[in-house]
Each structure stands twice: as C-alpha cells, then as structure tokens.
Design an enzyme around this catalytic site. Sequence first.
Site, PDB file in Angstrom:
ATOM      1  N   SER A 110       4.511  30.911  18.962  1.00  0.00           N
ATOM      2  CA  SER A 110       5.465  30.013  18.280  1.00  0.00           C
ATOM      3  C   SER A 110       4.940  29.597  16.908  1.00  0.00           C
ATOM      4  O   SER A 110       5.728  29.387  15.978  1.00  0.00           O
ATOM      5  CB  SER A 110       5.806  28.790  19.140  1.00  0.00           C
ATOM      6  N   LEU A 162     -14.842  33.677  17.043  1.00  0.00           N
ATOM      7  CA  LEU A 162     -15.101  34.760  16.094  1.00  0.00           C
ATOM      8  C   LEU A 162     -16.612  34.960  15.914  1.00  0.00           C
ATOM      9  O   LEU A 162     -17.380  33.998  15.930  1.00  0.00           O
ATOM     10  CB  LEU A 162     -14.468  34.429  14.745  1.00  0.00           C
ATOM     11  N   HIS A 214      -5.159  23.803  15.713  1.00  0.00           N
ATOM     12  CA  HIS A 214      -5.668  23.352  17.012  1.00  0.00           C
ATOM     13  C   HIS A 214      -4.872  22.117  17.456  1.00  0.00           C
ATOM     14  O   HIS A 214      -4.631  21.220  16.645  1.00  0.00           O
ATOM     15  CB  HIS A 214      -7.162  23.026  16.923  1.00  0.00           C
ATOM     16  N   LYS A 260       5.561  20.604  17.715  1.00  0.00           N
ATOM     17  CA  LYS A 260       6.504  20.424  16.608  1.00  0.00           C
ATOM     18  C   LYS A 260       5.737  20.118  15.306  1.00  0.00           C
ATOM     19  O   LYS A 260       6.047  20.660  14.242  1.00  0.00           O
ATOM     20  CB  LYS A 260       7.438  19.248  16.950  1.00  0.00           C
TER      21      LYS A 260
HETATM   22  C1  GAR Z   1      -1.009  26.148  20.084  1.00  0.00           C
HETATM   23  O1  GAR Z   1      -0.802  24.870  20.645  1.00  0.00           O
HETATM   24  C2  GAR Z   1      -2.290  26.193  19.284  1.00  0.00           C
HETATM   25  O2  GAR Z   1      -2.560  24.998  18.607  1.00  0.00           O
HETATM   26  C3  GAR Z   1      -3.299  26.445  20.379  1.00  0.00           C
HETATM   27  O3  GAR Z   1      -2.688  27.388  21.216  1.00  0.00           O
HETATM   28  C4  GAR Z   1      -1.274  27.191  21.170  1.00  0.00           C
HETATM   29  C5  GAR Z   1      -0.634  28.517  20.841  1.00  0.00           C
HETATM   30  O4  GAR Z   1       0.762  28.424  20.877  1.00  0.00           O
HETATM   31  N1  GAR Z   1      -4.538  26.915  19.860  1.00  0.00           N
HETATM   32  C6  GAR Z   1      -5.735  26.560  20.334  1.00  0.00           C
HETATM   33  O5  GAR Z   1      -5.876  25.844  21.303  1.00  0.00           O
HETATM   34  C7  GAR Z   1      -6.931  27.135  19.564  1.00  0.00           C
HETATM   35  N2  GAR Z   1      -8.132  26.511  19.959  1.00  0.00           N
HETATM   36  P1  GAR Z   1       1.662  29.511  20.171  1.00  0.00           P
HETATM   37  O6  GAR Z   1       1.175  30.864  20.694  1.00  0.00           O
HETATM   38  O7  GAR Z   1       3.052  29.216  20.609  1.00  0.00           O
HETATM   39  O8  GAR Z   1       1.477  29.387  18.691  1.00  0.00           O
END
Ligand code: GAR
Length: 202
Positions: free
Chosen positions: A14, A94, A110, A173
């Site tokens: 997303s 990474l 994050h 959001k």
């Molecule tokens: C998001 O909430 C992002 O902030 C988190 O994974 C989700 C991915 O959602 N990332 C982490 O936790 C990184 N440490 P998405 O695939 O719908 O963008």
Amino acid sequence: MKKRIGVLLSGRGSNFEALAESVAAGRIPNAEIAVVISNREGAPGIQRAESRGIRTSVIPSKGLEREVYDRQVAAVLDEHQVDLICLAGYMRLLSPFFVAQFPNRILNIHPSLLPSFPGLESQRQALEYGVKFAGCTVHFVDENLDAGPIILQATVPVLDEDTEATLSGKILKEEHRIYSQAVKIVLEGKYKIEGRRVLSAA
Ligand code: GAR
C-alpha cells in the site's frame, strides 16, 4: 531528466501504491517509479505494480547469505539506474555492502515514532506499552534496524477503544501521506544532514 525511484517491498504494497499515486498526480514532481523489487514470490505489491505497468522483479531471498542476496538486488537497481530507493514494507535488514552502495539514497517508512518500537508489530508494541500518541517515521537507512536520520514523522492519538487493527489503519493513512512528502524533499535536495538531524534547506 526524471528522477528514477526503485521500490523494495515484501508484501501488501500500500505504501508503494501511495507513492505511485503521488508520482502520477504530480505530488512527487519530475519522478518515475523505475522498478519494484520483492524478495517474496506472490507479494500483492508486485501485482499492484504490474497492473500499473511498472517493471517488477522478484528475487527470492530464501537460503542466500545477506550480502550475496543484496548484490543481486543492487545489480537490478543499477540496471534500472535508480536515483532513490524506497523501502516499502521490505522486511529485510540490509547488508553494510548495500547501504554503502547507495549512501543517503535509501529511505524507509516505519509504523512507529522511532526510536520507540523498532522491529516487528510496532503498532501492537505501542498499544501494549500504553502510549497516548503513536505514529510513523520516514528515515534514511543505515545498516541498523529502523535507524538512520529522521526526515519526517506524523502522530496519531491512541484512543481507549483502539485495537491493533484500528491503530494500524490510522497510522497507515499517515504513512501514505508523509512518505510522498519525504520523497519529494529528498529528490528535490531540499535538506541537509547535520549529525542525526535532517534540516530543511532551500
Ligand atoms: C507498513 O506499515 C510499513 O510501515 C511497515 O510494513 C507495512 C507495509 O505495508 N514497515 C515496517 O515495519 C518496516 N520495519 P504496505 O506493504 O501496505 O506498504
């Protein structure tokens, strides 16, 4: 020349979609998403990219030593001549090799107000800790987990009735909003880094 963005993701996608929308709507001007790379086969984010006609690459990470894997990803990013790499739900740490290859050119989103609640299930961690405000962070990436200088953060109030799902939704959001803003700032070069601080610059 348009700035070229490479997106790395592992799942839903997303945040990728929000970046793609912002590029299409001109909120991230003069840019294009050059390639979307996933370490997981069947990641919904890859389908989302394909349906937008964006180039994709699936590079399975299973069983590969971290740097060996990262060299494969870096090669694909180089092939697509990316200027900026956006981690968008990319659930891998990474290697120092990868970070050194793209200095100050990797961003991450994050779902917490870092340095609180790094790692997995940040929204649940925030809820269980009992904080009254939660949020999200866009930061430059270094070789440590969810670290690196912070570009933007946004807060959301935690209400008594919030569950992990409702809190995650509110945070998401805000993620979609500030990730595009941060990418715009970085691509336009309107920042300077002093120590850990990312300051605005004309
Ligand atoms: C998001 O909430 C992002 O902030 C988190 O994974 C989700 C991915 O959602 N990332 C982490 O936790 C990184 N440490 P998405 O695939 O719908 O963008």
